[in-house]
Each structure stands twice: as structure tokens, then as C-alpha cells.
Write an enzyme that holds these catalytic residues in place. Structure first.
Site, PDB file in Angstrom:
ATOM      1  N   GLN A  15       8.683  -2.821   2.724  1.00 45.25           N
ATOM      2  CA  GLN A  15       7.689  -3.366   1.798  1.00 45.25           C
ATOM      3  C   GLN A  15       6.272  -3.010   2.227  1.00 45.25           C
ATOM      4  O   GLN A  15       6.037  -2.501   3.326  1.00 45.25           O
ATOM      5  CB  GLN A  15       7.834  -4.887   1.747  1.00 45.25           C
ATOM      6  CG  GLN A  15       7.752  -5.541   3.116  1.00 45.25           C
ATOM      7  CD  GLN A  15       8.007  -7.052   3.062  1.00 45.25           C
ATOM      8  OE1 GLN A  15       7.070  -7.823   3.206  1.00 45.25           O
ATOM      9  NE2 GLN A  15       9.228  -7.459   2.841  1.00 45.25           N
ATOM     10  N   HIS A  73       2.007  -4.560   1.376  1.00 46.07           N
ATOM     11  CA  HIS A  73       1.188  -5.565   0.701  1.00 46.07           C
ATOM     12  C   HIS A  73      -0.151  -4.956   0.279  1.00 46.07           C
ATOM     13  O   HIS A  73      -0.686  -4.093   0.981  1.00 46.07           O
ATOM     14  CB  HIS A  73       0.922  -6.752   1.633  1.00 46.07           C
ATOM     15  CG  HIS A  73       2.167  -7.357   2.172  1.00 46.07           C
ATOM     16  ND1 HIS A  73       3.107  -7.984   1.392  1.00 46.07           N
ATOM     17  CD2 HIS A  73       2.652  -7.404   3.435  1.00 46.07           C
ATOM     18  CE1 HIS A  73       4.102  -8.398   2.143  1.00 46.07           C
ATOM     19  NE2 HIS A  73       3.863  -8.061   3.400  1.00 46.07           N
ATOM     20  N   GLU A  75      -0.901  -9.501   7.747  1.00 44.04           N
ATOM     21  CA  GLU A  75       0.006 -10.355   8.519  1.00 44.04           C
ATOM     22  C   GLU A  75       0.149  -9.805   9.917  1.00 44.04           C
ATOM     23  O   GLU A  75      -0.211  -8.643  10.179  1.00 44.04           O
ATOM     24  CB  GLU A  75       1.378 -10.441   7.837  1.00 44.04           C
ATOM     25  CG  GLU A  75       2.127  -9.125   7.749  1.00 44.04           C
ATOM     26  CD  GLU A  75       3.392  -9.223   6.883  1.00 44.04           C
ATOM     27  OE1 GLU A  75       3.341  -9.842   5.806  1.00 44.04           O
ATOM     28  OE2 GLU A  75       4.414  -8.656   7.291  1.00 44.04           O
ATOM     29  N   HIS A 129       6.197  -1.521   6.007  1.00 50.67           N
ATOM     30  CA  HIS A 129       6.797  -2.222   7.135  1.00 50.67           C
ATOM     31  C   HIS A 129       8.094  -2.928   6.756  1.00 50.67           C
ATOM     32  O   HIS A 129       8.339  -3.196   5.584  1.00 50.67           O
ATOM     33  CB  HIS A 129       5.816  -3.250   7.713  1.00 50.67           C
ATOM     34  CG  HIS A 129       5.447  -4.334   6.739  1.00 50.67           C
ATOM     35  ND1 HIS A 129       4.462  -4.157   5.794  1.00 50.67           N
ATOM     36  CD2 HIS A 129       5.926  -5.582   6.548  1.00 50.67           C
ATOM     37  CE1 HIS A 129       4.349  -5.255   5.080  1.00 50.67           C
ATOM     38  NE2 HIS A 129       5.233  -6.145   5.501  1.00 50.67           N
ATOM     39  N   ARG A 173       8.080  -4.388  -3.008  1.00 55.62           N
ATOM     40  CA  ARG A 173       9.329  -3.959  -2.359  1.00 55.62           C
ATOM     41  C   ARG A 173       9.516  -2.473  -2.635  1.00 55.62           C
ATOM     42  O   ARG A 173       9.565  -2.045  -3.775  1.00 55.62           O
ATOM     43  CB  ARG A 173      10.485  -4.785  -2.936  1.00 55.62           C
ATOM     44  CG  ARG A 173      11.626  -4.944  -2.006  1.00 55.62           C
ATOM     45  CD  ARG A 173      12.682  -5.886  -2.579  1.00 55.62           C
ATOM     46  NE  ARG A 173      12.375  -7.285  -2.378  1.00 55.62           N
ATOM     47  CZ  ARG A 173      12.488  -8.217  -3.338  1.00 55.62           C
ATOM     48  NH1 ARG A 173      12.887  -7.904  -4.542  1.00 55.62           N
ATOM     49  NH2 ARG A 173      12.211  -9.474  -3.068  1.00 55.62           N
TER      50      ARG A 173
HETATM   51 ZN    ZN Z   1       5.360  -8.206   4.859  1.00 50.83          ZN
END
Ligand code: ZN
Length: 310
Positions: A95, A97, A115, A172, A192
Site C-alpha cells: 500500500q 498513503h 506513519e 510499503h 491498496r
Molecule cells: Zn500504511
């Protein structure tokens, strides 16, 4: 107000989840496919209630709105960070972001997602996916077309105690056999990219190839956060990352330390051991928020903590 807000975590079942949130942390998980413990969260998809009797019936999200002074009167609609423990028995989807700008424009004004991962435990030989091997967008499109996923992704071996920062645009995936503490922006926007052709309730989960291509950094640039370490009394403190959205530190203590918190709030997760924060007992698996400009605090015990603030 000098308060420690004590969290009741929220558990999320996932097709890739396991039972380690129970076997390692003794949490009351709903099933043996529990993937995520939302340990400190004000996000509407899993807003933590509080153990504090004075805040019975409240959540982090409701307190953020009703008592902004607890969080330094920070601007914003929602509590900005989300702390999770992730038990990946199987592989998570590959995925990516978006950043705040792309998410704001394409996802109803949502925040983007940065993250970071602290590896709590992993099986021998476990890897994670960080980045890819395409040099150009055309090359990536061609590799996707030919389903050359394993050539496209970059896999990195991991060990307990490793730390990774995942910026928006970084492809990642957490792989099976990994237990991770994640600190992230409070956002749920995930594109995704590939899901190993798995089925969930008889159907493949949706992919977001176009959005992934829009936001993925090509070619991938590796990121190594600047880290530093210091001692405080009997504690060793390591700063794992400090970025635009959060600072994350790890503290290991055997004895006494004296902290002075001057942040709008501080998230604390107890990874192991037991001890006290200003005389209040804490032990492995506890998650707390130290409220605005708390000031001096005595910490005692045999503890491993991860703490974070904006
Ligand atoms: Zn993630």
C-alpha cells in the site's frame, strides 16, 4: 490540568490478523483474526473510551471537542495522532498513503498519512516491504501490467527493536510474523496497490492502482531518520524520529527518572515491565495520554515505554 488519561483500546479484526494481542498483551480480543489494537485514538472508526471515572462515557474524540484545554487548545477537528499495535499473522496489502495535499483534494478534506513502525517482535527471517525498484512511472506501469510484483517491491529483513519511518508516497507492507507499534497521523486513507490476489468474504478487496501511481514516489528515495540518545536518571531515552507531524521516543528504565513534560499532550505506551508515573501504577499493555503542559513527573520501575507528541 495534570491528568493521565487511561485508554480502553479498540480492537479491529482483519483477514491478516492473529491472536498475539492476547498472548503477548493479554488484551480481550474478539477473535483469532484480530489485526489491530487502536491503543490511543480519537478517530471515528475506533475512538477510545477512558478508564478515568471523571470522564466516564467520554472518548478521546469527545474530550478533544469538549475539553480542548486538556490538549493545549490545539487547532483541528480531531485528535491528530493514532497509536496502534499491529499483529500481522499474514501479510498486509502492499500500500501507499497520500500526503495532506492529495488527501485533502481527493478524499473529502481528509489528512494524509505519515506513519512509523517500532518492531516489538518478529519471527526469524521476517521481512517488510519498503520502496520499489521502478526507475520511472512507465516502468512501474509495465511491471504492474505483467504482475511482476516480487521484482517491483523492495524487501528488507527486520529484527526486534528496528524502527522505520514511512512517509507519504513510500510503497510499503508489513509482512506476516510481525508485531509492531505504529505511530501515525490520525487518518484512514490507504491506497491498496497489491493484495496477493487474496479473497475476503469470497471477493478480492478493492485495489487503488491509479491513486497509488499518482502518489507513489518514483524512483524510491530511502529515508533514514536522524536519531539521538541521552540519559535521564536511570533511564535511557532514544529519539527514534522527529518529523513535521510527530516526535517518537523510546525509554528504557530500571530505577528512577524525572521528566518535565511541556507538550500539548504526550502519548505513552507501556511495552514491558511495571512501575509508576507520579505514583500511579502502570504495566505492560497500558496506554495513556499525559495532558497539556503537565510539568514535572517522577517515573519509577522497570519499564520500556514508547512516547510521542506532536
Ligand atoms: Zn500504511
Amino acid at each position: 490540568m495534570r491528568t493521565l488519561l487511561r485508554m480502553n483500546p479498540v480492537f479491529q479484526e482483519k483477514i491478516w490478523g492473529g491472536n498475539r494481542l492476547k498472548t503477548v498483551f493479554d488484551y480481550p480480543i474478539p477473535s483469532d483474526k484480530t489485526g489491530e489494537c487502536w491503543a490511543i485514538s480519537g478517530h471515528p472508526s475506533g475512538d477510545c473510551t477512558l478508564q478515568n471515572p471523571e470522564f466516564a462515557g467520554e472518548t478521546v474524540g469527545s474530550l478533544w471537542k469538549k475539553h480542548p484545554e486538556l490538549f493545549g487548545n490545539l487547532p483541528g477537528e480531531t485528535f491528530p495522532l493514532l497509536i496502534k499495535i499491529i499483529d500481522a499473522k499474514d501479510d498486509l496489502s502492499i500500500q501507499v498513503h497520500p500526503d495532506d495535499a492529495y488527501a485533502g483534494a481527493h478524499e473529502n478534506g481528509s489528512l494524509g498519512k505519515t506513519e512509523c513502525w517500532y518492531v516489538l517482535d518478529c519471527d526469524p527471517g521476517t521481512t517488510i516491504v519498503i520502496g520499489h525498484n521502478a526507475e520511472t512511472k512507465e516502468q512501474m506501469e509495465e511491471m504492474i501490467e505483467k504482475k511482476q510484483w516480487m521484482d517491483l517491491i523492495r524487501q528488507v529483513p527486520i529484527q526486534k527493536g528496528d524502527f522505520f519511518q514511512i512517509n507519504p508516497g513510500c510503497l510499503h507492507a508489513i509482512r506476516g510474523g510481525t508485531l509492531i507499534l505504529e505511530t501515525q497521523q490520525s487518518s484512514d486513507v490507504t491506497y491498496r496497490f497489491y493484495d496477493y490476489d487474496r479473497l475476503s468474504d469470497g471477493k478480492p478487496r478493492p485495489l487503488h492502482i491509479q491513486q497509488s501511481l499518482d502518489v507513489t514516489q518514483i524512483p524510491h528515495k530511502a529515508e533514514a531518520p536522524q536519531q539521538s540518545a541521552w540519559t535521564n536518571g536511570d533511564a535511557k531515552v532514544e529519539q527514534l524520529v522527529s518529523c513535521q507531524y510527530y516526535t517518537v521516543c523510546r525509554m528504557t528504565l530500571d530505577g528512577k527518572a524525572h521528566m518535565d513534560w511541556n507538550q500539548p499532550f504526550v502519548n505513552v505506551s507501556v511495552l514491558s515491565g511495571e512501575g509508576t508515573l507520579d505514583g500511579q501504577k502502570v504495566s505492560k499493555g497500558d496506554h495513556l495520554i499525559i495532558t497539556s503542559n503537565y510539568g514535572p513527573m517522577d517515573i519509577e520501575g522497570n519499564l520500556e515505554l514508547i512516547y510521542s507528541h506532536i
